[in-house]
Design a protein around this motif. Structure first.
Motif, short mmCIF file in Angstrom:
data_model
loop_
_atom_site.label_atom_id
_atom_site.label_comp_id
_atom_site.label_asym_id
_atom_site.label_seq_id
_atom_site.Cartn_x
_atom_site.Cartn_y
_atom_site.Cartn_z
N PRO A 65 0.78 -1.13 -0.30
CA PRO A 65 -0.10 0.07 -0.15
C PRO A 65 0.96 1.27 0.06
O PRO A 65 0.34 2.19 -0.24
CB PRO A 65 -0.91 -0.11 1.41
CG PRO A 65 -0.04 -0.97 2.20
CD PRO A 65 0.53 -1.97 1.09
N VAL A 81 2.85 4.12 11.65
CA VAL A 81 1.96 5.06 11.68
C VAL A 81 0.55 4.17 11.58
O VAL A 81 -0.42 5.05 11.99
CB VAL A 81 2.16 6.02 10.22
CG1 VAL A 81 0.98 6.93 10.09
CG2 VAL A 81 3.27 6.95 10.41
N TYR A 89 -7.29 4.70 5.07
CA TYR A 89 -8.07 5.86 5.75
C TYR A 89 -9.47 5.52 5.70
O TYR A 89 -10.14 5.46 6.99
CB TYR A 89 -7.97 6.98 5.10
CG TYR A 89 -6.64 7.83 5.15
CD1 TYR A 89 -5.58 7.27 6.16
CD2 TYR A 89 -6.05 8.70 4.29
CE1 TYR A 89 -4.53 7.83 6.06
CE2 TYR A 89 -4.95 9.40 4.18
CZ TYR A 89 -4.09 8.76 5.12
OH TYR A 89 -2.76 9.24 5.19
N ASN A 111 -3.02 14.45 4.45
CA ASN A 111 -1.96 13.50 4.13
C ASN A 111 -1.19 14.49 3.15
O ASN A 111 -1.58 14.46 1.95
CB ASN A 111 -2.42 12.22 3.58
CG ASN A 111 -1.19 11.35 3.08
OD1 ASN A 111 -1.27 10.80 2.32
ND2 ASN A 111 -0.02 11.43 3.75
N ASN A 128 0.02 9.80 -0.42
CA ASN A 128 0.08 8.65 -1.28
C ASN A 128 -1.42 8.80 -1.61
O ASN A 128 -2.47 8.57 -0.65
CB ASN A 128 0.32 7.46 -0.16
CG ASN A 128 0.35 6.15 -0.99
OD1 ASN A 128 0.09 6.06 -1.79
ND2 ASN A 128 0.61 5.21 0.02
N TYR A 131 5.35 11.24 4.72
CA TYR A 131 6.37 11.53 3.63
C TYR A 131 7.16 12.96 3.90
O TYR A 131 7.44 13.49 2.79
CB TYR A 131 5.58 11.36 2.36
CG TYR A 131 5.13 10.16 1.89
CD1 TYR A 131 6.07 9.12 1.41
CD2 TYR A 131 3.68 9.61 2.08
CE1 TYR A 131 5.53 7.89 1.39
CE2 TYR A 131 3.50 8.24 1.76
CZ TYR A 131 4.29 7.60 1.38
OH TYR A 131 3.86 6.18 1.13
N LYS A 142 9.32 5.37 5.88
CA LYS A 142 9.53 5.75 4.34
C LYS A 142 11.00 6.38 4.07
O LYS A 142 11.90 5.95 3.44
CB LYS A 142 8.56 6.79 3.94
CG LYS A 142 7.02 6.25 4.02
CD LYS A 142 6.86 5.16 3.25
CE LYS A 142 5.46 4.46 3.82
NZ LYS A 142 5.04 3.38 2.85
N TYR A 156 5.47 8.52 -5.71
CA TYR A 156 4.60 7.90 -6.42
C TYR A 156 4.47 9.09 -7.63
O TYR A 156 4.22 9.98 -7.43
CB TYR A 156 3.14 7.67 -5.88
CG TYR A 156 3.43 6.70 -4.67
CD1 TYR A 156 4.05 5.32 -4.59
CD2 TYR A 156 3.57 7.46 -3.21
CE1 TYR A 156 3.84 4.57 -3.45
CE2 TYR A 156 3.51 6.67 -2.08
CZ TYR A 156 3.94 5.26 -2.21
OH TYR A 156 3.98 4.54 -1.09
#
Ligand code: PLP
Lengths: 166, 414
Positions: free
Chosen positions: A166, B116, B144, B187, B191, B222, B252, B337
């Motif tokens: 994910p 997290v 989420y 966020n 992502n 991030y 990350k 990404y």
């Protein structure tokens, strides 16, 4: 975030990792046109910042029987030239693969390659030790390589990621 | 002699437990993750190159791994304080102050968690009364919506658009304001889109949260991986630290996903509520990971910066490659990404990803895994190692030329 490194510093770094990377690929990575990359590489080559491109080989896998040694060499410095003249002379022997001026208990660290133990021993005793200005040598033979020029030798790949996460 | 048949034999059905019926309704109704479906399929195939990974392609820096080994040698194999090793909490406090400018008290305002993921779960369970709504920009991270449902809340995705670089707009958020909204889950960088909330927008969003008395759950995992501008935490805006729980961790930026270490920083009463849940459900985060975490936070900055620079180059490479192949795509400001559009090719996300997988052996994640507004997109990670990225791009290019000869040929387009 600290200061961004220059274009040529980044380019050199990418080429040191893999010198086969094409100008197209390097251009994409550095957000430049391939022609800019070609020009910069040409400049770096011309100014001898880039000295050569070589392959890093796993000698065991290539079934090479070469003998490698490191030699600590003590020198008498010369008036005016220090160690330079003698160091350059030693570096010219084709058997010598690397040669560095060092601080500490000896002056030069010389990396040698030969096809047999005798050949290397003979080189040290007949050529190196007899040079005027060389006061002593200590030879250490290398037994096995675990890492060379930043590349781990003989280790399995380090990561094994799930293909989808994910 | 045969015993006489029981008079009722054949009438009673043997008792077969119906497992499904025992599962709680809110769990049973939870859809399977779109990523899992795809994962199961990929698992059955060989020779795949994957742009589907949601974690760093490189291994954890050696000094951090070595510290974990050393901790094991020292026999550090027990529980720790529920809220985490004091040394680690102090290191987190210093790190967060450097990163966000906000100071958190290591005794009362920081909770060390198993990633997290766990921190977010604890926070949702700590603040949501049944039926209360949690807002977040969509497409969103896969956990989420289910996380909110599992906390008995109601997830409300606020759709964002490609044309708008998937930015959450304050006006659209304001339209969602109504009684029963408890919190905004933010966020940035995001992502799967890599989008960062703009400074001016962040201030407007903070204003709405204050006006509506919302809690802010800010997933900043991030935060270190930004390529144009540094990250700005919403908790650093006036009046926001008091109502914001910030989430961060080592997965990350430090390439430590498998260590499973994260944390939440926030107002003491909210952290205390989370500790209640964490202490009974998790007890504490693994001690070896916590020990490695201290090393990471105290001596990992140079490695993080080096990895960030590599991501930036790989982002440039993948973005230029996909754009040249005809994919409309934004160059993301953060995370690792790309979220290109596949609009020119006339396939749904799932169809496209399936064909790409079967015909070119390249794995990507269909955009719909991140919510309905992800339709028409793919998530392509640029975190794999350079050789893998090159291989994936090579396969993708050949496949595109064959499958969409006109659209993917730059010469034909110009
Ligand atoms: C936005 C976001 N939040 C949280 C997580 C989970 O992080 P952790 O490994 O710390 O549980 C991820 C991982 O993919 C993520 O992308």
């Amino acid at each position: 975030m600290s200061k961004e490194p220059s274009f040529s510093a980044e380019l050199l770094h990418l080429l040191e990792e893999n010198s086969l990377r094409s100008p197209e690929l390097l251009g994409k990575l550095l957000d430049r046109e391939p022609s800019e990359v070609e020009q910069e590489i040409a400049r770096l080559e011309k100014e001898k910042v880039i000295l050569a491109y070589k392959a890093i080989v796993d000698d065991e896998k290539a079934q090479r029987r070469t003998v490698k040694a490191v030699i600590e060499v003590k020198l008498v410095p010369e008036r005016g030239g220090g160690f330079d003249r003698l160091a350059r002379r030693i570096a010219r022997y084709p058997e010598v693969t690397s040669c560095f001026l060092m601080s500490g208990g000896y002056d030069l660290l010389v990396f040698l390659e030969g096809s047999t133990l005798q050949e290397v021993a003979l080189f040290v005793s007949e050529k190196l030790a007899t040079l005027r200005g060389v006061t002593s040598t200590a030879t250490h033979f290398m037994l096995r390589t675990y890492k060379q020029q930043g590349v781990l030798v003989g280790d399995a790949a380090e990561t094994d990621r799930l293909p989808i996460s994910p | 002699m045969e015993p006489a048949p029981h008079p009722r034999r054949g009438k009673i059905l043997p008792f077969v437990p119906d497992g499904e019926s025992w599962v709680a309704r809110h769990v049973r109704d939870l859809p399977r993750s779109g990523i899992r479906d795809f994962f199961d399929l990929v698992q059955t195939m060989e020779g795949i190159v994957s742009l589907g990974i949601g974690e760093p392609g490189e291994c954890t820096p050696w000094n951090i791994r070595e510290q974990a080994i050393f901790a094991l040698e020292l026999g550090k194999t027990g529980y720790t304080s529920n809220i985490g090793l004091p040394r680690l909490r102090r290191a987190i406090s210093r790190y967060m102050e450097r990163l966000t400018g906000v100071r958190y008290d290591p005794e009362e305002e920081i909770l060390v968690t198993v990633g997290v993921s766990e921190a977010l779960d604890c926070a949702l369970r700590a603040i949501v009364n049944p039926g209360e709504q949690i807002l977040f920009a969509e497409p969103s991270y896969v956990a989420y919506s289910p996380g909110v449902v599992l906390a008995h809340g109601v997830p409300v995705g606020v759709p964002t658009r490609f044309e708008d670089t998937f930015r959450l707009r304050a006006e659209e958020l304001a339209e969602k304001a109504r009684p029963g909204v408890k919190a905004l889950l933010l966020n940035s960088p995001a992502n799967p889109t890599g989008t960062m909330v703009k400074e001016e927008e962040l201030e407007k969003i903070a204003g709405i949260c204050r006006r509506e008395n919302w809690v802010v759950l800010s997933d900043e995992i991030y935060a270190e991986l930004t390529y144009e501008k540094p990250h700005r935490s919403i908790a650093s805006l006036p009046g926001m630290k008091e109502r914001t729980i910030v989430f961060n961790g080592l997965s990350k930026a430090f390439a430590m996903t498998g260590f499973r270490l994260g944390w939440a920083c926030g107002p003491a009463p909210l952290i205390a509520a989370m500790v209640k849940i964490h202490q009974y459900s998790m007890l504490c985060a693994p001690i070896l990971s916590q020990e490695a975490g201290v090393e990471a936070l105290e001596h990992g900055a140079a490695e993080v910066e080096a990895m960030r620079r590599i991501y930036q180059k790989k982002r440039n490479y993948l973005w230029r490659s996909l754009t040249a192949l005809g994919f409309p795509c934004h160059s993301p400001e953060g995370a690792f990404y790309l979220f290109p559009s596949i609009a020119p090719f006339g396939l749904s996300s799932k169809e496209f990803a399936l064909r790409l997988l079967r015909e070119a052996l390249v794995a990507v994640v269909p955009g719909t895994a991140f919510g309905p507004s992800g339709e028409g997109h793919l998530r392509c990670s640029f975190s794999p190692r350079m050789e893998e990225l090159e291989e994936a791009v090579g396969r993708l290019s050949r496949w595109m030329r064959k499958s969409f000869p006109k659209k993917s040929d730059p010469a034909a387009r110009s």
